[in-house]
Design a protein around this motif. Sequence first.
Motif, PDB file in Angstrom:
ATOM      1  N   ASP A  62       1.428  -0.863 -13.602  1.00  0.00           N
ATOM      2  CA  ASP A  62       1.782  -2.002 -14.450  1.00  0.00           C
ATOM      3  C   ASP A  62       2.182  -3.187 -13.574  1.00  0.00           C
ATOM      4  O   ASP A  62       3.300  -3.244 -13.067  1.00  0.00           O
ATOM      5  CB  ASP A  62       2.916  -1.597 -15.390  1.00  0.00           C
ATOM      6  CG  ASP A  62       3.414  -2.774 -16.230  1.00  0.00           C
ATOM      7  OD1 ASP A  62       2.836  -3.881 -16.119  1.00  0.00           O
ATOM      8  OD2 ASP A  62       4.367  -2.569 -16.998  1.00  0.00           O
ATOM      9  N   GLY A  63       1.245  -4.108 -13.422  1.00  0.00           N
ATOM     10  CA  GLY A  63       1.468  -5.269 -12.561  1.00  0.00           C
ATOM     11  C   GLY A  63       2.576  -6.191 -13.056  1.00  0.00           C
ATOM     12  O   GLY A  63       2.991  -7.101 -12.345  1.00  0.00           O
ATOM     13  N   GLY A  64       3.078  -5.955 -14.253  1.00  0.00           N
ATOM     14  CA  GLY A  64       4.178  -6.777 -14.759  1.00  0.00           C
ATOM     15  C   GLY A  64       5.541  -6.313 -14.275  1.00  0.00           C
ATOM     16  O   GLY A  64       6.564  -6.904 -14.609  1.00  0.00           O
ATOM     17  N   MET A  65       5.565  -5.250 -13.475  1.00  0.00           N
ATOM     18  CA  MET A  65       6.852  -4.754 -12.953  1.00  0.00           C
ATOM     19  C   MET A  65       7.310  -5.652 -11.809  1.00  0.00           C
ATOM     20  O   MET A  65       6.507  -6.060 -10.983  1.00  0.00           O
ATOM     21  CB  MET A  65       6.681  -3.335 -12.408  1.00  0.00           C
ATOM     22  CG  MET A  65       6.202  -2.346 -13.435  1.00  0.00           C
ATOM     23  SD  MET A  65       7.604  -1.636 -14.270  1.00  0.00           S
ATOM     24  CE  MET A  65       6.814  -0.439 -15.336  1.00  0.00           C
ATOM     25  N   HIS A  66       8.595  -5.891 -11.729  1.00  0.00           N
ATOM     26  CA  HIS A  66       9.148  -6.726 -10.658  1.00  0.00           C
ATOM     27  C   HIS A  66       9.734  -5.889  -9.520  1.00  0.00           C
ATOM     28  O   HIS A  66      10.406  -4.887  -9.767  1.00  0.00           O
ATOM     29  CB  HIS A  66      10.286  -7.588 -11.206  1.00  0.00           C
ATOM     30  CG  HIS A  66       9.794  -8.777 -11.980  1.00  0.00           C
ATOM     31  ND1 HIS A  66      10.627  -9.642 -12.629  1.00  0.00           N
ATOM     32  CD2 HIS A  66       8.537  -9.243 -12.194  1.00  0.00           C
ATOM     33  CE1 HIS A  66       9.923 -10.595 -13.213  1.00  0.00           C
ATOM     34  NE2 HIS A  66       8.648 -10.365 -12.976  1.00  0.00           N
ATOM     35  N   GLY A  81       6.468  -7.783  -4.812  1.00  0.00           N
ATOM     36  CA  GLY A  81       7.115  -6.530  -5.191  1.00  0.00           C
ATOM     37  C   GLY A  81       6.196  -5.348  -4.950  1.00  0.00           C
ATOM     38  O   GLY A  81       4.991  -5.490  -4.750  1.00  0.00           O
ATOM     39  N   LEU A  82       6.792  -4.176  -4.950  1.00  0.00           N
ATOM     40  CA  LEU A  82       6.019  -3.022  -4.477  1.00  0.00           C
ATOM     41  C   LEU A  82       4.914  -2.596  -5.436  1.00  0.00           C
ATOM     42  O   LEU A  82       3.893  -2.058  -5.007  1.00  0.00           O
ATOM     43  CB  LEU A  82       6.948  -1.861  -4.109  1.00  0.00           C
ATOM     44  CG  LEU A  82       7.749  -1.132  -5.160  1.00  0.00           C
ATOM     45  CD1 LEU A  82       6.919  -0.110  -5.891  1.00  0.00           C
ATOM     46  CD2 LEU A  82       8.890  -0.411  -4.460  1.00  0.00           C
ATOM     47  N   THR A  83       5.088  -2.845  -6.721  1.00  0.00           N
ATOM     48  CA  THR A  83       4.039  -2.430  -7.653  1.00  0.00           C
ATOM     49  C   THR A  83       2.761  -3.229  -7.407  1.00  0.00           C
ATOM     50  O   THR A  83       1.671  -2.664  -7.274  1.00  0.00           O
ATOM     51  CB  THR A  83       4.500  -2.627  -9.111  1.00  0.00           C
ATOM     52  OG1 THR A  83       5.726  -1.928  -9.275  1.00  0.00           O
ATOM     53  CG2 THR A  83       3.474  -2.100 -10.078  1.00  0.00           C
ATOM     54  N   GLU A  84       2.919  -4.543  -7.315  1.00  0.00           N
ATOM     55  CA  GLU A  84       1.730  -5.357  -7.062  1.00  0.00           C
ATOM     56  C   GLU A  84       1.158  -5.086  -5.678  1.00  0.00           C
ATOM     57  O   GLU A  84      -0.055  -5.171  -5.472  1.00  0.00           O
ATOM     58  CB  GLU A  84       2.057  -6.837  -7.255  1.00  0.00           C
ATOM     59  CG  GLU A  84       2.188  -7.171  -8.725  1.00  0.00           C
ATOM     60  CD  GLU A  84       1.877  -8.632  -8.995  1.00  0.00           C
ATOM     61  OE1 GLU A  84       0.735  -9.057  -8.724  1.00  0.00           O
ATOM     62  OE2 GLU A  84       2.791  -9.337  -9.450  1.00  0.00           O
ATOM     63  N   ALA A  85       2.016  -4.754  -4.739  1.00  0.00           N
ATOM     64  CA  ALA A  85       1.505  -4.412  -3.412  1.00  0.00           C
ATOM     65  C   ALA A  85       0.617  -3.170  -3.509  1.00  0.00           C
ATOM     66  O   ALA A  85      -0.460  -3.095  -2.912  1.00  0.00           O
ATOM     67  CB  ALA A  85       2.661  -4.182  -2.437  1.00  0.00           C
ATOM     68  N   ARG A  86       1.064  -2.196  -4.277  1.00  0.00           N
ATOM     69  CA  ARG A  86       0.248  -0.985  -4.431  1.00  0.00           C
ATOM     70  C   ARG A  86      -1.063  -1.318  -5.144  1.00  0.00           C
ATOM     71  O   ARG A  86      -2.116  -0.788  -4.793  1.00  0.00           O
ATOM     72  CB  ARG A  86       1.030   0.079  -5.206  1.00  0.00           C
ATOM     73  CG  ARG A  86       2.166   0.655  -4.379  1.00  0.00           C
ATOM     74  CD  ARG A  86       2.816   1.872  -5.023  1.00  0.00           C
ATOM     75  NE  ARG A  86       3.796   2.418  -4.078  1.00  0.00           N
ATOM     76  CZ  ARG A  86       5.067   2.682  -4.363  1.00  0.00           C
ATOM     77  NH1 ARG A  86       5.533   2.500  -5.573  1.00  0.00           N
ATOM     78  NH2 ARG A  86       5.870   3.148  -3.431  1.00  0.00           N
ATOM     79  N   ILE A  87      -0.980  -2.206  -6.127  1.00  0.00           N
ATOM     80  CA  ILE A  87      -2.205  -2.579  -6.842  1.00  0.00           C
ATOM     81  C   ILE A  87      -3.169  -3.298  -5.889  1.00  0.00           C
ATOM     82  O   ILE A  87      -4.377  -3.030  -5.890  1.00  0.00           O
ATOM     83  CB  ILE A  87      -1.877  -3.468  -8.066  1.00  0.00           C
ATOM     84  CG1 ILE A  87      -1.048  -2.676  -9.084  1.00  0.00           C
ATOM     85  CG2 ILE A  87      -3.163  -3.990  -8.711  1.00  0.00           C
ATOM     86  CD1 ILE A  87      -0.480  -3.522 -10.227  1.00  0.00           C
ATOM     87  N   SER A  88      -2.639  -4.179  -5.055  1.00  0.00           N
ATOM     88  CA  SER A  88      -3.501  -4.870  -4.086  1.00  0.00           C
ATOM     89  C   SER A  88      -4.195  -3.859  -3.178  1.00  0.00           C
ATOM     90  O   SER A  88      -5.360  -4.035  -2.812  1.00  0.00           O
ATOM     91  CB  SER A  88      -2.691  -5.822  -3.210  1.00  0.00           C
ATOM     92  OG  SER A  88      -2.114  -6.825  -3.980  1.00  0.00           O
TER      93      SER A  88
END
Length: 628
Positions: A363-367, A245-252
């Motif tokens: 927030d890495g818990g976002m889907h 998902g895009l949130t974790e992609a941004r975090i990466s």
Amino acid sequence: MADSMPSSPASPVGTLELGLCSTFPLPQPVFLEKGNTSVRLPSLALACEGAEALAAGANYIKLSGRVEQKKAADKLKSPEKPSSEMPDPQRGKGDWGKPKAAPRMQFPDSPLFRRWGKDLTEDQQIAAQELFTKYGYNVYLSDRLPLDRPLKDTRPPRCLKKEYSHDLPMLSVILIFFNEATSIILRAITSIINRTPSHLLKEIILIDDFSSNEELKGPLEDYIDNVNVKHPGLLKIVRHRERKGLTEARISGWKAARADVVAILDAHIEVNSEWAEPILSRIKEDHTVIISPVFDNIHFDDFQLTQYAEAADGFDWALWCLYESIPEDWYALKDQTAPIRSPSIMGILAADREFLGKIGVLDGGMHIYGGENVELGIRAWQCGGRVEVLPCSRIAHLERAHKPYLLDLSLAMKRNALRVAEVWMDEYKSMVYYAWNIPLENSGIDYGDVSSRKELRKRLNCKSFDWYIKNVYPNLVPQITIVGYGTMKNTLSENHCIDQGPVPGNTPIMYNCHGYSPQHMFYHSTGELFVGGLRSRRNTVDRCLTDSGKGQLPVIEQCDEATRKEQNMHWDFIQGSSIINRKTKRCLEIVKYHGSPYYTLVMQNCTGQKWFIQHIVKQWGQQEKGGG
Ligand code: UDP
Ligand code: MN
């Protein structure tokens, strides 16, 4: 029965259940309030639409016939001159430039061909349509446009006179993608290389969120290697081993970045002239600012650019993003280049890398999609930072016609919104539940574990949401008197709900219950009854049920107008009782006229009809009449 209902324009689309800030044109014009004047944004500026429409739009065409396929390797030749090598712009001209006998339209209903592609042969139309269905934008055309195409400079004129220090912090640019077209990603990279001073551009990091497109694998890596021959170490790629998902992609992307400043962008963008300098100098001045550039819109069909007005970024209680008026004090500065204080961001952002980390990145818990932008906006403000839009930093963003990766965005959005509500919104969190029409207790929605985000909030000693509303986002109006919400049914007919009726228009109707926002009602302890979703932002007025006292129909009025004109807008109601207008003493009831099979919603002398509203707040109406 459902099929034989009168055709109701009470469609769920484009009323209040707004979608994202980057999809469709709204059916109604959208206005921004600047001081006392309304400014109409370009038609796509808000571009919010119901997720239901996205779902419908994504599926509307079946393909047949031969489809042109180009080899990925062809496209991904040497990037020595990323501009003209690939794809060949001349080829495009030959493809559709010459007038021929008008080919038959293969997809007359496709948004792709509304104003583009009239001269394509039937095979070309089929090829273009297939790509469009797959990506949500015109890949057929993108593959034929130069990678280094010129863009109109959309900055306010004074930006061009600004001089920026040579000595600015360096920048890591992050491009996240999931199955975007290769030519789109390469055009983004090309624009960044060409329009960012090389001494400031440390790296461009591609985050592949587990794409399945073959050409985004080996061929993209060949391209990266080629660019790196000329610009050692400039391009990097990180690949997720599963879709995150895009949130974790941004975090990466943030994790991989090494420069002092990060700009985390969508992959379907082209940065415009001098986009980076305003960001870097602002962050050099104040490392606690989270920055949004101004987005202009690349049309998904013809790739033309529409310039958007500068605005602040806000959201509604469902946490869909939207544009807000610019604060008055900005106009007082009389400087078009001045940063615009903003309650939130749209998604794309730039920040001091360390500061962003300190306040918890995202927030890495976002889907999958949605809510992460609002979470950052609120968190930045509540935890010692600020958010600004910079008029001199412009990014052209391609607004897709549909999102191929998710048919119904609202599911992810709703869940993610609850995370934001639970962690950040304190006593105002119920507003999010109201806006999504879900019960306050036992919502049945698993929004995941929020404990680490709550700890983060504690550790950073962040301010309250009450402070945020009062000091940062006074345009977002809480509705603290709501005691009942959701659909409203009469005991005479289980399948029908009160519905706002045709828009524009102000006559509510009974309609088959579908539960979308046109049927969302809000009963207040004050006696007001809102119809058709929650607007609840200053200048965006909610609609109230009134009894004019004349004729037989109830009337929907803007609540502020109704208050000003002292219309009869207060009702007595408790769960399972009549709905009685306090002034006229008439009841809201339903009747079948002249043997019609349909119910009409009317005002008449009370006959004792009973109504139920879907959800009640706490114990409202169960003991005493009228609520508190
Ligand atoms: N994206 C991603 N993973 C996903 C969904 C999207 O990495 O599961 C990427 C997508 O390719 C794009 C960015 O996230 O570069 C933002 O998505 P999109 O443009 O659809 O959102 P919007 O512009 O509407 O905010
Ligand atoms: Mn996007």
